[in-house]
Design a protein around this motif. Structure first.
Motif, mmCIF file in Angstrom:
data_model
loop_
_atom_site.group_PDB
_atom_site.id
_atom_site.type_symbol
_atom_site.label_atom_id
_atom_site.label_comp_id
_atom_site.label_asym_id
_atom_site.label_seq_id
_atom_site.Cartn_x
_atom_site.Cartn_y
_atom_site.Cartn_z
ATOM 1 N N ASN A 31 -14.692 -37.312 -16.305
ATOM 2 C CA ASN A 31 -14.238 -38.518 -17.000
ATOM 3 C C ASN A 31 -13.735 -38.192 -18.407
ATOM 4 N N PHE A 32 -14.411 -37.257 -19.063
ATOM 5 C CA PHE A 32 -14.042 -36.878 -20.436
ATOM 6 C C PHE A 32 -12.624 -36.291 -20.471
ATOM 7 N N ILE A 33 -12.354 -35.323 -19.600
ATOM 8 C CA ILE A 33 -11.026 -34.684 -19.579
ATOM 9 C C ILE A 33 -9.968 -35.669 -19.084
ATOM 10 N N THR A 34 -10.317 -36.465 -18.079
ATOM 11 C CA THR A 34 -9.357 -37.440 -17.537
ATOM 12 C C THR A 34 -8.941 -38.446 -18.601
ATOM 13 N N ASP A 35 -9.890 -38.923 -19.400
ATOM 14 C CA ASP A 35 -9.564 -39.869 -20.477
ATOM 15 C C ASP A 35 -8.636 -39.234 -21.501
ATOM 16 N N LEU A 36 -8.886 -37.961 -21.824
ATOM 17 C CA LEU A 36 -8.020 -37.283 -22.789
ATOM 18 C C LEU A 36 -6.577 -37.221 -22.289
ATOM 19 N N VAL A 37 -6.422 -36.948 -20.995
ATOM 20 C CA VAL A 37 -5.077 -36.780 -20.433
ATOM 21 C C VAL A 37 -4.399 -38.121 -20.192
ATOM 22 N N ASN A 44 -8.014 -26.466 -27.821
ATOM 23 C CA ASN A 44 -7.371 -27.707 -28.264
ATOM 24 C C ASN A 44 -8.328 -28.886 -28.149
ATOM 25 N N VAL A 45 -9.099 -28.934 -27.056
ATOM 26 C CA VAL A 45 -10.063 -30.024 -26.891
ATOM 27 C C VAL A 45 -11.116 -29.973 -27.997
ATOM 28 N N LEU A 46 -11.584 -28.772 -28.316
ATOM 29 C CA LEU A 46 -12.552 -28.628 -29.412
ATOM 30 C C LEU A 46 -11.946 -29.119 -30.723
ATOM 31 N N ARG A 47 -10.652 -28.847 -30.916
ATOM 32 C CA ARG A 47 -9.998 -29.294 -32.143
ATOM 33 C C ARG A 47 -9.843 -30.821 -32.161
ATOM 34 N N PHE A 48 -9.565 -31.427 -30.980
ATOM 35 C CA PHE A 48 -9.412 -32.881 -30.918
ATOM 36 C C PHE A 48 -10.750 -33.585 -31.110
ATOM 37 N N LYS A 49 -11.758 -33.128 -30.332
ATOM 38 C CA LYS A 49 -13.009 -33.865 -30.207
ATOM 39 C C LYS A 49 -14.225 -33.205 -30.853
ATOM 40 N N GLY A 50 -14.115 -31.919 -31.165
ATOM 41 C CA GLY A 50 -15.237 -31.225 -31.784
ATOM 42 C C GLY A 50 -16.251 -30.683 -30.795
ATOM 43 N N GLU A 85 -5.443 -41.422 -21.062
ATOM 44 C CA GLU A 85 -5.466 -42.463 -22.088
ATOM 45 C C GLU A 85 -4.942 -41.971 -23.426
ATOM 46 N N GLU A 86 -5.337 -40.762 -23.828
ATOM 47 C CA GLU A 86 -4.873 -40.232 -25.109
ATOM 48 C C GLU A 86 -3.613 -39.379 -24.972
ATOM 49 N N GLU A 87 -3.171 -39.174 -23.712
ATOM 50 C CA GLU A 87 -1.932 -38.446 -23.417
ATOM 51 C C GLU A 87 -1.916 -37.039 -24.017
ATOM 52 N N ARG A 88 -3.028 -36.339 -23.887
ATOM 53 C CA ARG A 88 -3.092 -34.940 -24.308
ATOM 54 C C ARG A 88 -2.555 -34.055 -23.189
ATOM 55 N N GLU A 89 -1.915 -32.943 -23.582
ATOM 56 C CA GLU A 89 -1.358 -32.003 -22.609
ATOM 57 C C GLU A 89 -2.435 -30.972 -22.235
ATOM 58 N N LEU A 90 -3.123 -31.229 -21.113
ATOM 59 C CA LEU A 90 -4.179 -30.318 -20.641
ATOM 60 C C LEU A 90 -4.021 -30.117 -19.132
#
Length: 785
Positions: free
Chosen positions: A103-109, A54-60, A111-116
């Motif tokens: 920091n990368f994963i924390t920002d996704l969860v 999912n992270v690869l799909r969001f961010k590449g 700030e961007e409210e991704r379910e990880l």
């Protein structure tokens, strides 16, 4: 297990996976990777891979640079060892890389409210260790060189070193530039020998400069001499360099001690980063092979949709559909050599190992896979030359070992079971082995050439035939797996295509016994039925798509009409309210006039009262022609009954009343659709006439004769289901309590569809297979409520 991993090429798959790691940490994790048998562990591992994907799909991408396996560095520091500058730099780089990933994963969860949840849980364990990283980077540059700024003493010492080096070079260069000395030199350069500055002097002038000889050329014609004039300065330079070395060593010791103080944190970070590197590698591998997350169960059910072997080139691999563990636990695959039988076994086996290792597998979504406690495989020719074992003996030795361990939680893969010996004995052994494994509850996929095993699968409950398709026209296999159809011999067809004399072929056919001919005819019939079923499935899919499209269009129309109806009602209510207000005003005015007349003592005459009433009547709101029409239709709708032909006003479509759901709602069938409609939206078109019923004779219902049985043989699936629904309604209206539906045996699809429809029909009390004297399995007897 090691042998199974080898024959199913698990290690080759891991080599593909290793190409996607970012550090030696991930490489080590993959080298240790093995299938799990714990369901919870597998589910968590699969979820981790899904989150990575999912992270690869969001961010590449997922940032994983600058991370090293610093385990040995940290442990050496822990026991008092001195780390080199480059080792310390790797530690600082790993701390930085871990913090960036956190920091990368924390920002996704956050700030961007991704379910990880799993990835977030991993990175929260990473300790930033910012102070240690800063301290190391203040002392050591990116190339692993200790900086002058590491300490004031080191800065001072290095200034002295540079001063002494400059002085030595200056004196030696003045000698090399002097015209008096140039003829004595082999070359006008200053070089270094034994960490001391020297000049190259010709052999015959060795005494001209005095000093110390440090080296000579291979020919002996040149001597590398430290002139007496620079010996003292060179000594001072050497002393300064020794001080520099000692100061650097002191700095490295101090840094190593700081590393030792946070050993546990660093090692914990390394473990987390290793897990994350593995997760990222699995996600990248899934993307590379176009894999998906399968549904996982412990019930032993496997359904692979468009499964592809990951080690076969994507341009060449043929996707296969495989099912096991639902209606059958044993699958017997027959077909020609090089037709794909062994690839099918390896695909199922390897994909199961991958799934239990937490990897996504190259199948379509909604594929389901079972978790097995043990996987056994007897695939390929593993003849032992050293032990002088034949192919048969080698395979049988392996099979004996399998039978010692197999149980109901096992998956067993047999390739060419019973091959390598007399066909009659081999087939008998194969049947006996399959029976034994099946009786233990294991799931089995076996390939074979023996025709006896085709009839074995046909006659055993829980066993299913399958085959790899062969194109007789092109004389090539298609590699498609056909479930439910055994493979048939193509020898005669291939020989005919290659030009063999027809008489020879006919004589050969005569040599085959009746049983073999019967089996071949059965296979041909099954293949034809399979093709018919596939064609009908394609047609049904087209019809279903069209029906879904029509359904969506009708829903859109209904929504639009509902909106327009609501709008019209609101406008009507508004106009009605305005009319009422106007009527009230008129009434007040008339009453006011009458009161004025009475107060004036004027007698109100009869004709004046009549005029006032007329004014009141004219002031009352009138129904429009459209409102009268709707009212009239609503009045009609109140009197509908079951079986009546009606018009749904909001759709403008005709239908028939199936049942009354409540006082206000009816179930109406419009074409192939059934919907609940309010009675105010219905207009009666035609009422069915009640008819008398006569037992065991043909009766009339819905203005047509209704027989006590419905014959569906030869019907397509969709049209047959519509006929059954209408027939049951007609039979109810005709007064039948029991009817028969004749669907024949065929492939069983029509019979299954009828059973499913009857099971959910509200007016069916019970349904059973007919007795032998009533038509047997080709007929279903229905009791109506």
């Amino acid at each position: 297990m090691e042998r199974v991993l080898r024959v199913l090429e698990y290690e080759k798959m891991k080599q593909q996976l290793i190409e996607h790691v970012s550090s030696s940490l991930g490489r080590r994790k993959i080298e240790q990777l093995s299938p799990s048998i714990d369901l919870e562990e597998i589910l968590v591992s699969q979820k981790e891979t899904s989150e990575g994907a999912n992270v690869l799909r969001f961010k590449g991408r997922i940032p994983f640079g600058g991370i090293f396996d610093i385990t040995s560095h940290v442990k050496r520091a822990q026991i008092g060892g001195i780390l080199s500058a480059s080792e310390l730099m790797e530690i600082a780089s790993t701390i930085y890389g871990g913090r960036q990933l956190k920091n990368f994963i924390t920002d996704l969860v956050e700030e961007e409210e991704r379910e990880l949840p799993l990835l977030y849980g991993h990175v929260q364990q990473i300790e930033p260790l910012l102070d240690l990283e800063k301290y190391i980077k203040q002392c050591i540059d990116d190339n692993g060189h200790v900086l002058d700024s590491a300490s004031q003493a080191l800065r001072t010492i290095r200034q002295q070193v540079r001063s002494f080096e400059s002085s030595v070079r200056s004196k030696l260069e003045s000698l090399t530039r002097s015209s008096n000395t140039q003829k004595m030199l082999s070359d006008s350069i200053v070089t270094i020998r034994n960490d001391r500055f020297v000049i190259p002097v010709k052999q015959e002038y060795r005494t001209a400069f005095g000093g110390i000889v440090h080296d000579q050329s291979a020919s002996g014609q040149t001597l590398f001499i430290e002139p007496q004039a620079v010996v003292t300065i060179n000594n001072q330079l050497r002393e300064a360099k020794i001080k520099e070395h000692r100061e650097i060593e002191r700095i490295l010791i101090e840094l190593s001690n700081h590393v030792a103080e946070v050993t546990s944190e660093l090692l914990a970070n390394v473990n987390v980063l290793a897990d994350l590197d593995l997760i990222v590698a699995k996600a990248n591998y899934a993307k590379a092979i176009k894999a998906t997350a399968p549904l996982i169960n412990e019930e032993g059910y496997t359904l692979l949709k468009k499964a592809r072997h990951p080690l076969i080139d994507a341009e060449e691999v043929v996707p296969i559909d495989v099912e096991l563990g639902s209606q059958f636990r044993s699958l017997i695959i027959t077909g020609p050599n090089t037709g794909g039988k062994t690839v099918t076994l390896k695909t199922v086996g390897l994909l199961t190992l991958m799934m239990q290792s937490g990897l996504h597998v190259p199948v379509e979504e909604e594929s389901s896979m079972a978790v097995y406690q043990q996987i056994f495989a007897d695939i390929g020719d593993e003849q032992s030359i050293e032990q002088s074992l034949s192919t048969f003996s080698s395979h049988m030795t392996n099979i004996v070992q399998i039978l010692d361990k197999v149980d109901f939680k096992s998956l067993v893969l047999f390739d060419e079971l019973g091959a390598g010996t007399d066909p009659t004995e081999g087939a008998a052994l194969a049947i006996s082995i399959l029976d034994d494994v099946y009786n233990r509850g294991a799931h089995v996929i076996a390939t074979t050439h023996y025709s006896e095993l085709k009839s074995y699968a046909y006659n055993r409950e829980g066993v299913m035939n399958a085959s790899v398709e062969f194109d007789v026209q092109s004389l090539k296999p298609t590699y498609r797996l056909l479930i439910g159809v055994p493979g048939r011999s193509n020898a005669f067809a291939i020989s005919r295509r290659l030009g063999l004399n027809e008489q020879i072929i006919e004589k050969a056919k005569a040599q085959i016994d009746n049983d073999s001919n019967t089996v071949e005819q059965m296979i041909i019939s099954l293949e034809e039925s399979q093709k018919i079923a596939e064609n009908e499935q394609k047609q049904a899919k087209v019809i279903r798509i069209e029906a879904e499209k029509l359904h969506r269009e009708l829903e859109d129309q209904m929504a639009q009409l509902s909106t327009e109806k609501e709008k019209m009602l609101q406008e009507a209510e508004k106009k009605a309210a305005e009319a009422v207000e106007k009527a009230k005003a008129e009434a007040e005015m008339i009453i006011s006039v009458l009161r004025d007349l009475q107060e004036q003592g004027v007698a109100v005459k009869e004709h004046e009262i009549i005029d006032a009433k007329k004014h009141l009547e004219e002031a009352a709101p009138k129904l429009t022609a459209q409102q009268k029409k709707v009212k009239k239709k609503a009045e009609k709708a109140k009197k509908v009954e079951i079986g009546d032909e009606v018009k749904v006003l909001s759709f403008g479509q005709k239908g028939s009343i199936l049942e009354q759901v409540s006082n206000e709602e009816y179930l109406v069938q419009i074409g192939i659709m059934k919907m609940k409609v309010n009675r105010s939206d219905l207009q009666l078109i035609e009422r069915t006439k009640p008819v008398e019923t006569k037992p065991l004779t043909t009766v009339r219902g819905n203005d047509s004769y209704v027989k006590p049985e419905l014959d569906l043989r030869g019907e397509r699936y969709e049209s047959a289901m519509l006929r059954v629904e209408k027939y049951i309604d007609d039979a109810l209206l005709a007064g039948y309590h029991q009817v028969s539906i004749i669907h024949g045996k065929g492939t069983g699809a029509l019979r299954k569809g009828v059973k499913e429809l009857l099971k959910r029909h509200p007016h069916v009390k019970a349904a059973r297979d007919a007795a032998m004297n009533e038509g047997g399995l080709g007929n279903t007897v229905v009791e109506l409520k």
